[in-house]
Design a protein around this motif. Structure first.
Motif, PDB file in Angstrom:
ATOM      1  N   HIS A  41       0.821  -1.207   0.000  1.00  0.00           N
ATOM      2  CA  HIS A  41       0.000   0.000   0.000  1.00  0.00           C
ATOM      3  C   HIS A  41       0.856   1.259   0.000  1.00  0.00           C
ATOM      4  CE1 HIS A  41       0.836   0.943   4.252  1.00  0.00           C
ATOM      5  NE2 HIS A  41       0.723  -0.362   4.474  1.00  0.00           N
ATOM      6  N   ALA A  42       0.270   2.356  -0.453  1.00  0.00           N
ATOM      7  CA  ALA A  42       0.950   3.645  -0.429  1.00  0.00           C
ATOM      8  C   ALA A  42       1.238   4.055   1.014  1.00  0.00           C
ATOM      9  CB  ALA A  42       0.078   4.709  -1.108  1.00  0.00           C
ATOM     10  N   VAL A  43       2.260   4.863   1.184  1.00  0.00           N
ATOM     11  CA  VAL A  43       2.615   5.360   2.518  1.00  0.00           C
ATOM     12  C   VAL A  43       1.391   6.018   3.161  1.00  0.00           C
ATOM     13  CG1 VAL A  43       4.023   7.022   3.794  1.00  0.00           C
ATOM     14  CG2 VAL A  43       5.022   5.712   1.905  1.00  0.00           C
ATOM     15  N   ASN A  44       1.104   5.646   4.403  1.00  0.00           N
ATOM     16  CA  ASN A  44      -0.077   6.158   5.091  1.00  0.00           C
ATOM     17  C   ASN A  44       0.263   6.387   6.551  1.00  0.00           C
ATOM     18  OD1 ASN A  44      -2.575   6.772   6.100  1.00  0.00           O
ATOM     19  ND2 ASN A  44      -3.590   4.918   5.421  1.00  0.00           N
ATOM     20  N   ALA A  45       0.229   7.635   6.968  1.00  0.00           N
ATOM     21  CA  ALA A  45       0.595   7.975   8.343  1.00  0.00           C
ATOM     22  C   ALA A  45      -0.482   7.605   9.356  1.00  0.00           C
ATOM     23  CB  ALA A  45       0.887   9.469   8.445  1.00  0.00           C
ATOM     24  N   ALA A  46      -1.701   7.315   8.889  1.00  0.00           N
ATOM     25  CA  ALA A  46      -2.795   6.983   9.804  1.00  0.00           C
ATOM     26  C   ALA A  46      -2.547   5.623  10.448  1.00  0.00           C
ATOM     27  CB  ALA A  46      -4.123   6.970   9.057  1.00  0.00           C
ATOM     28  N   GLY A  47      -2.790   5.546  11.742  1.00  0.00           N
ATOM     29  CA  GLY A  47      -2.686   4.294  12.462  1.00  0.00           C
ATOM     30  C   GLY A  47      -3.781   4.219  13.504  1.00  0.00           C
ATOM     31  N   MET A  75     -14.771   8.379   6.576  1.00  0.00           N
ATOM     32  CA  MET A  75     -14.020   7.276   6.018  1.00  0.00           C
ATOM     33  C   MET A  75     -13.051   7.836   4.989  1.00  0.00           C
ATOM     34  SD  MET A  75     -15.141   3.877   3.860  1.00  0.00           S
ATOM     35  CE  MET A  75     -16.249   3.282   5.113  1.00  0.00           C
ATOM     36  N   GLY A  76     -11.802   7.428   5.071  1.00  0.00           N
ATOM     37  CA  GLY A  76     -10.791   7.972   4.174  1.00  0.00           C
ATOM     38  C   GLY A  76      -9.991   6.884   3.473  1.00  0.00           C
ATOM     39  N   ILE A  77      -9.328   7.282   2.400  1.00  0.00           N
ATOM     40  CA  ILE A  77      -8.428   6.402   1.668  1.00  0.00           C
ATOM     41  C   ILE A  77      -7.131   7.159   1.397  1.00  0.00           C
ATOM     42  CG2 ILE A  77     -10.272   5.070   0.562  1.00  0.00           C
ATOM     43  CD1 ILE A  77      -9.771   6.768  -1.974  1.00  0.00           C
ATOM     44  N   VAL A  78      -6.070   6.421   1.166  1.00  0.00           N
ATOM     45  CA  VAL A  78      -4.797   6.999   0.745  1.00  0.00           C
ATOM     46  C   VAL A  78      -4.291   6.185  -0.436  1.00  0.00           C
ATOM     47  CG1 VAL A  78      -2.403   7.477   1.381  1.00  0.00           C
ATOM     48  CG2 VAL A  78      -4.229   7.853   3.049  1.00  0.00           C
ATOM     49  N   VAL A  79      -3.989   6.867  -1.542  1.00  0.00           N
ATOM     50  CA  VAL A  79      -3.517   6.219  -2.765  1.00  0.00           C
ATOM     51  C   VAL A  79      -2.292   6.972  -3.273  1.00  0.00           C
ATOM     52  CG1 VAL A  79      -5.806   5.372  -3.401  1.00  0.00           C
ATOM     53  CG2 VAL A  79      -5.035   7.606  -4.240  1.00  0.00           C
ATOM     54  N   PRO A  80      -1.526   6.377  -4.177  1.00  0.00           N
ATOM     55  CA  PRO A  80      -0.394   7.116  -4.747  1.00  0.00           C
ATOM     56  C   PRO A  80      -0.867   8.395  -5.432  1.00  0.00           C
ATOM     57  CG  PRO A  80      -0.231   4.783  -5.281  1.00  0.00           C
ATOM     58  CD  PRO A  80      -1.593   4.985  -4.678  1.00  0.00           C
TER      59      PRO A  80
END
Length: 248
Positions: free
Chosen positions: A124-130, A214-219
């Protein structure tokens, strides 16, 4: 609960000790905890021993302490958060199937985004959410959605408290929030990581106020973003409808 000479209660000190842990400091020595929590070292040792005995903290082999399973169990008994996560999970899985990167669920807590759940795919793309991590409202698509669909005084209060930081990322903050309300979603490039794009849609109550996002992270500049946003908005509406049908 008895107060210390400084006027703070035992509960105040317990909360500060627990609040001293973070994603970057998940395990700490008792001395470090005392410094970060501004608690006398002798008091910190006494409180830590008590919390360890109750499972709220756990002691590592190297002498450091970390948040324990007992605290995790208590937190996960939160009825509202559990209802939201339980209802949202199938929708999140559907979105993640489309996105093939990561999907997260969050709520507004004070002046930050609190991430309740996250699903990710290999590569997956880099995602700071945890999970259980807090993030800045004005630098995340989830935060901007939560502000845009909150009561007007919420956004106004946030702007008054954080105007300087906001100006670094938004030329016209109010216009950005208006744009999000018109479109029904938010998307921003590179606010947290330069190589990614974040998008989010609101989960609304019966008054069209944000309960969650609700969120998403993509390149960044991904050609799948339009499809992902459509899936995201559909899922958010589905969660909103399901929540509205729960017994009062």
């Amino acid at each position: 609960m008895a107060n210390s000479p400084s006027g703070d209660s035992v509960l105040d000190r317990l909360v500060r000790i627990l609040g001293a842990f973070s994603a970057q400091h998940s395990a700490l020595t008792v001395s470090a905890l005392a410094r970060r929590a501004n608690v006398p070292r002798a008091t910190a040792y006494r409180l830590v021993e008590s919390m360890v005995s109750h499972g709220l903290l756990e002691r590592r082999d190297n002498g450091e302490v970390a948040v324990g399973l007992g605290l995790w169990e208590i937190v996960n008994r939160s009825a509202s958060a559990n209802d939201l996560k339980t209802i949202a999970m199938p929708f999140m899985e559907d979105v993640n199937q489309v996105v093939q990167h990561s999907t997260q669920l969050s709520i507004l807590v004070e002046d930050e985004v609190l991430v309740l759940e996250r699903l990710s795919r290999p590569g997956h793309a880099v995602n700071a959410a945890g999970i259980a991590k807090r993030m800045p409202l004005h630098r995340t698509s989830m935060g901007m959605v939560l502000l845009a669909f909150s009561a007007p005084h919420v956004a106004e209060g946030f702007m008054q408290r954080h105007g300087t930081e906001i100006a670094l990322y938004h030329q016209d903050f109010r216009r950005s929030l208006d744009h999000i309300r018109r479109n029904g979603y938010a998307t921003f490039d590179g606010f947290i990581d330069e190589e990614t794009t974040g998008a989010a849609a609101p989960i609304l109550d019966n008054k069209n106020r944000a309960l969650a996002a609700m969120g998403i992270v993509v390149p960044r500049e991904s050609d799948q973003l339009p499809t992902a946003i459509a899936a995201l908005r559909t899922a958010a509406r589905g969660i909103s409808r399901t929540l509205s049908n729960l017994p009062a």
